[in-house]
Enzyme design. Structure first.
Site: not given
Length: 381
Positions: A10, A51, A76, A125, A185, A261
């Site tokens: 949430d 959210e 929700d 929540d 690099h 890599e």
């Protein structure tokens, strides 16, 4: 067969947009046992962005527990559930990169989304509101019962509350962003020959040309004076490049395994032409799909994207509001750029990235990212 998890996620914003935070909890699907909790105050953002940030954080937390898991996501937010299920289009530009990131954490067939009433999402929540409350107090959320760390700050953390100003043109609209300066690099003996050189080969060292490039990059970065920490891939060519820069800046080098890599499997050390001759079908599949892996047990680009995204989020959390040099390779740099832009996987083949080049991406409190620089080689002239 991986484990089965339930993620409840949430997010909320007090003002929409306004001060925002997210919360997520990972549970064992069979027992309901809480396996992980995560929450964060994310600054000024909308409900929907918060959210999505909660969803991404929950998926990352589940992946850290078991990357082979199957996941049932409960939220929700009808909007997030329908968009992630593919039934609604994602039109808002702030949410597209977050949705793209969420899709890459687990394979699509490993995640199922379900809308639930707010009453069934009360745990997440609560965490989101705890994070927003902590942000209002100027604190970071931490799990109940966990005291504030009392350890002395490390050298990296000194000044974290007052980061140096970013260079001209790199300022943010939503507070100081976390900025990754991405340094590929320097050359190895394989680089000018354009041979596949990943994490599954011989781990070559820098060539003489590569060492000169590393010193040139170090001089340029020291002149800018904005880098506050240095993080490197574990591979030798990156460690040597990072050491040259860190010595000039007076910083230590932290190693992050997620920045290594791609493992190119049986293609390691071969040219593109040699791979096309020996493994034509596998090469065609690899060029056509980010889920196809090189011959001999290499990594697909989708797999690389998932671990790079995990490393990115870990480093954003650790170095919030600071400018960090990441010394890494072609695929991780292109992947970070692609994710920041919300671009499709095939964009990896449409970017040029020279040895010892500099790129930069800024990450903001509302979940957005901004590409600031790509393939700058002016310091090598």
């Amino acid at each position: 067969m991986g484990r089965r998890f339930v993620i409840e996620a949430d997010g909320g914003s007090r003002g929409n947009p306004g001060p925002a935070g997210y919360g997520a909890v990972v549970k064992d699907a069979a027992t309901g046992e809480v396996l992980a909790e995560t929450a964060e105050f994310i600054g000024h953002a909308t409900n929907n962005v918060a959210e999505y940030r909660g969803l991404v954080a929950g998926l990352h937390a589940a992946r850290e527990l078991d990357p082979e898991a199957s996941v049932h996501v409960l939220m929700d937010s009808k909007l997030v559930v329908e968009q992630m299920s593919g039934r609604w289009k994602i039109k808002h530009p702030a949410m597209r990169p977050l949705a793209a990131e969420a899709r890459e954490i687990f394979p699509p067939d490993a995640v199922r989304y379900e809308w639930v009433p707010r009453a069934r999402n009360s745990h997440a929540d609560r965490l989101a509101n705890e994070a927003m409350d902590a942000g209002r107090r100027g604190e970071q959320w931490r799990p109940s019962g966990v005291p504030e760390p009392a350890a002395a700050p490390s050298q990296e953390d000194v000044g974290a509350t007052a980061p140096a100003a970013p260079p001209p043109g790199w300022s943010a609209d939503l507070g100081t962003p976390t900025t990754f300066v991405l340094l590929r690099h320097g050359e190895t003996a394989l680089t000018p020959q354009k041979r596949f050189s990943g994490s599954g080969g011989d781990d070559p060292e820098l060539s003489e040309a590569g060492r000169r490039q590393a010193e040139a990059a170090a001089t340029a970065l020291a002149t800018r004076g904005t880098v506050q920490a240095v993080v490197s891939s574990p591979l030798r060519r990156c460690q040597e490049t990072a050491a040259a820069v860190a010595a000039r800046l007076g910083l230590d080098v932290r190693t992050e395994n997620g920045l290594r890599e791609t493992d190119f499997g049986a293609w390691e050390g071969l040219t593109f032409a040699e791979v096309k001759e020996r493994h034509p079908a596998d090469l065609d599949a690899w060029l056509a799909s980010d889920t196809a892996a090189p011959t001999g047990g290499g990594e697909s680009f989708a797999e690389v994207a998932r671990r790079v995204a995990v490393a990115r989020d870990k480093l954003i959390a650790r170095y919030a509001g600071r400018t960090v040099l990441l010394v890494t390779h072609v695929t991780p740099v292109k992947t970070l750029v692609r994710l920041a832009l919300g671009a499709p996987p095939e964009s990896l083949f449409r970017m040029e990235l020279s040895a010892a080049s500099l790129s930069a991406v800024a990450y903001y409190a509302d979940g957005n990212a901004s590409l600031r620089l790509l393939n700058d080689t002016s310091h090598l002239s």
